[in-house]
Design a protein around this motif. Sequence first.
Motif, PDB file in Angstrom:
ATOM      1  N   PRO A  16     -16.121 -35.995 -38.393  1.00  0.00           N
ATOM      2  CA  PRO A  16     -17.155 -34.541 -38.573  1.00  0.00           C
ATOM      3  C   PRO A  16     -17.690 -35.394 -39.801  1.00  0.00           C
ATOM      4  O   PRO A  16     -17.445 -35.889 -41.157  1.00  0.00           O
ATOM      5  CB  PRO A  16     -15.922 -34.168 -39.014  1.00  0.00           C
ATOM      6  CG  PRO A  16     -14.987 -34.608 -37.863  1.00  0.00           C
ATOM      7  CD  PRO A  16     -14.741 -35.681 -37.784  1.00  0.00           C
ATOM      8  N   GLY A  43     -10.504 -28.410 -39.758  1.00  0.00           N
ATOM      9  CA  GLY A  43     -10.525 -29.353 -38.002  1.00  0.00           C
ATOM     10  C   GLY A  43     -10.265 -27.912 -36.545  1.00  0.00           C
ATOM     11  O   GLY A  43      -9.937 -28.307 -36.234  1.00  0.00           O
ATOM     12  N   PHE A  45     -12.349 -26.485 -34.735  1.00  0.00           N
ATOM     13  CA  PHE A  45     -13.670 -26.132 -34.549  1.00  0.00           C
ATOM     14  C   PHE A  45     -14.089 -25.391 -33.475  1.00  0.00           C
ATOM     15  O   PHE A  45     -14.802 -24.585 -33.349  1.00  0.00           O
ATOM     16  CB  PHE A  45     -13.624 -27.432 -33.907  1.00  0.00           C
ATOM     17  CG  PHE A  45     -13.502 -28.624 -34.865  1.00  0.00           C
ATOM     18  CD1 PHE A  45     -14.998 -28.628 -35.795  1.00  0.00           C
ATOM     19  CD2 PHE A  45     -12.925 -29.699 -34.485  1.00  0.00           C
ATOM     20  CE1 PHE A  45     -14.001 -29.518 -36.699  1.00  0.00           C
ATOM     21  CE2 PHE A  45     -12.389 -31.094 -35.881  1.00  0.00           C
ATOM     22  CZ  PHE A  45     -13.395 -30.849 -36.628  1.00  0.00           C
ATOM     23  N   SER A  72     -19.112 -28.891 -34.375  1.00  0.00           N
ATOM     24  CA  SER A  72     -18.044 -28.229 -34.260  1.00  0.00           C
ATOM     25  C   SER A  72     -17.928 -28.459 -32.866  1.00  0.00           C
ATOM     26  O   SER A  72     -16.390 -28.840 -31.826  1.00  0.00           O
ATOM     27  CB  SER A  72     -17.994 -26.732 -34.478  1.00  0.00           C
ATOM     28  OG  SER A  72     -17.839 -26.821 -35.720  1.00  0.00           O
ATOM     29  N   ALA A  75     -17.010 -31.915 -31.437  1.00  0.00           N
ATOM     30  CA  ALA A  75     -15.353 -31.903 -32.270  1.00  0.00           C
ATOM     31  C   ALA A  75     -14.141 -31.676 -30.855  1.00  0.00           C
ATOM     32  O   ALA A  75     -13.225 -31.962 -30.312  1.00  0.00           O
ATOM     33  CB  ALA A  75     -15.173 -32.136 -33.417  1.00  0.00           C
ATOM     34  N   TYR A 103     -25.586 -38.561 -34.003  1.00  0.00           N
ATOM     35  CA  TYR A 103     -24.386 -37.343 -33.482  1.00  0.00           C
ATOM     36  C   TYR A 103     -25.117 -36.901 -31.805  1.00  0.00           C
ATOM     37  O   TYR A 103     -24.346 -36.379 -31.368  1.00  0.00           O
ATOM     38  CB  TYR A 103     -24.355 -36.051 -34.102  1.00  0.00           C
ATOM     39  CG  TYR A 103     -23.135 -36.060 -35.333  1.00  0.00           C
ATOM     40  CD1 TYR A 103     -21.479 -36.516 -35.297  1.00  0.00           C
ATOM     41  CD2 TYR A 103     -23.769 -35.921 -36.521  1.00  0.00           C
ATOM     42  CE1 TYR A 103     -20.875 -36.762 -36.265  1.00  0.00           C
ATOM     43  CE2 TYR A 103     -22.608 -36.854 -37.905  1.00  0.00           C
ATOM     44  CZ  TYR A 103     -21.265 -36.759 -37.960  1.00  0.00           C
ATOM     45  OH  TYR A 103     -20.381 -37.129 -38.625  1.00  0.00           O
TER      46      TYR A 103
END
Length: 142
Positions: A16, A43, A45, A72, A75, A103
């Motif tokens: 991330p 974390g 997400f 998010s 992930a 990403y």
Amino acid sequence: PARPSHQDLFAENFAPYPMVLNQRSGTPVDSILQAAIDAYERGRFVEATQQFQRLQDLDSNNFVSRFYQGLSFLANQEAGKAISLLIPLVNGKSKLKEQSQWYLARAYLQIKDFNSAKAALRKIEKGQFQYAQALALLKVLD
């Protein structure tokens, strides 16, 4: 050697992005922002996507909350949703355009769209965010 699976490639290359938003206090928007930052950094997400959506509902032009919502989703293994948020950032004038490009490539990799992943990686130029990693990943994918 055997070609690594898309899960292996994703896991080896995903981290991330660090939180760049500042925590503030006082207004209702600030409390939503604080909740979004907290969820992202811990974390959580799924919760982060919800909080970033609340921010988007209040300010649809906020590219930073859109970026973090996309990450998010990524992930959380929801690449399709991430792609829909990252493409406008890549094609626009966002200050996070280079990061969004990286990403976006990762999102394509997550859904096994290797051609789109390679095309996105090839758009990362020398000196840009994650350039060396993009080159290394292209070597594995080609």
